[in-house]
Design an enzyme around this catalytic site. Structure first.
Site, PDB file in Angstrom:
ATOM      1  N   SER A 144      17.698  96.238  27.207  1.00  0.00           N
ATOM      2  CA  SER A 144      18.668  95.207  27.618  1.00  0.00           C
ATOM      3  C   SER A 144      18.817  94.221  26.472  1.00  0.00           C
ATOM      4  CB  SER A 144      18.101  94.470  28.839  1.00  0.00           C
ATOM      5  OG  SER A 144      18.775  93.253  29.057  1.00  0.00           O
ATOM      6  N   TYR A 157      11.490  90.170  33.772  1.00  0.00           N
ATOM      7  CA  TYR A 157      12.458  91.127  33.209  1.00  0.00           C
ATOM      8  C   TYR A 157      12.470  91.035  31.680  1.00  0.00           C
ATOM      9  CZ  TYR A 157      16.965  93.631  32.895  1.00  0.00           C
ATOM     10  OH  TYR A 157      17.973  94.527  32.608  1.00  0.00           O
TER      11      TYR A 157
END
Ligand code: NAD
Length: 262
Positions: A144, A157
């Protein structure tokens, strides 16, 4: 176009979003594919059957939970027993939780670490020896933009995605002489269920409207002011699987509309 005839691909978290698009792309490029992920059993069977019919490849499904190492082992054993080997491993399964760290539930931290990071360790350790013996393999970890930069309220995350890129680089070095490449792809925002679900939580955490989250938070991060499309990620992944990419290993390919250039 990348030709993957005779190859077998395992894509974790491929019943939805980015993983499903990647699974379709791999099957249409000629690979047999093992789907994995959660969802309605009938809908998943419909996805499996439709993909098998239109790609004319064998498409299997595993309901293994990526937070459970035993289920990961079983999924890989079943894949090997059906196809002999895993040639292309895509570690894509992921979840998100948005909360200030003071109130971040420890069980959510553990789940994000297990699914977004540790599962890739387990799948990789089970698949790598066969790839090395075969002299060919591709591992692509879907990271990401949050593997490179942080955003508030996404501690687990961001930590997991930074870790996934560390794992990518390390494994790339460990198999660099064996015809196996290991790379990460780091998308910016893609409008999948994972992003749609976090919009209300982000609105709550920041005290703003959901529309404002989309316009002023999500797309504000991306200079192109566009969400990334799942097909853009799929095409890059297919390139990484092609012979032209045999010397691309240990990289983290950003597809983020310029987000991390800032
Ligand atoms: P999604 O919610 O649409 O899909 C997630 C997939 O993971 C689903 O198939 C789900 O069933 C599966 N999954 C969740 N928990 C699982 C578990 N315990 N075991 C097995 N499967 C499980 O999300 P997405 O947006 O397609 O995300 C896919 C990956 O892309 C994730 O790793 C995510 O972090 C990453 N990513 C997404 C975006 C984005 O904007 N959507 C951006 C960058 C990176």
């Amino acid at each position: 176009m990348t030709n993957l005839d005779g190859k077998t691909a395992l894509v974790t978290g491929s019943t939805s979003g980015i993983g499903l698009a990647i699974a379709k792309g791999l099957a249409h490029a000629g690979a047999n594919v093992v789907l994995n992920g959660f969802g309605d059993k009938n809908e998943i069977e419909e996805i499996r059957k439709t993909l098998q019919d239109c790609s004319e490849r064998t498409i299997l499904y595993s309901d293994a939970d990526m937070s459970k190492p035993d289920e990961i082992s079983n999924m890989i054993a079943q894949t090997k027993s059906a196809f002999g080997t895993v040639d292309i491993l895509v570690n894509n399964a992921g979840i998100q939780h948005v909360s200030p760290i003071e109130t971040f539930p420890p069980e959510k931290w553990d789940a994000i670490m297990a699914i977004n990071l540790t599962s890739a360790f387990h799948t990789t350790r089970h698949c790598l020896a066969d790839m090395k013996s075969a002299g060919w393999g591709r591992i692509v970890n879907i990271a990401s933009a949050h593997s490179l930069v942080a955003s508030p309220f996404k501690s687990a995350y961001v930590a997991a995605k930074h870790g996934l890129v560390g794992l990518t680089k390390t494994v790339a070095l460990e198999c660099a002489e064996n015809g196996v490449t290991v790379n990460a792809i780091s998308p910016g925002y893609v409008l999948t269920p994972l992003v749609e679900k976090q919009i209300p939580d982000t609105a709550k955490a920041r005290g703003i409207s959901e529309e404002s989250v989309k316009k002023d938070i999500l797309l504000a991060a991306q200079p192109t002011k566009q969400f990334v499309d799942v097909d853009e990620i799929t095409q890059s992944l297919l390139f990484l699987c092609s012979p032209a990419a045999r010397n691309i290993t240990g990289t983290n390919l950003s597809i983020d509309g310029g987000w991390t250039a800032q």
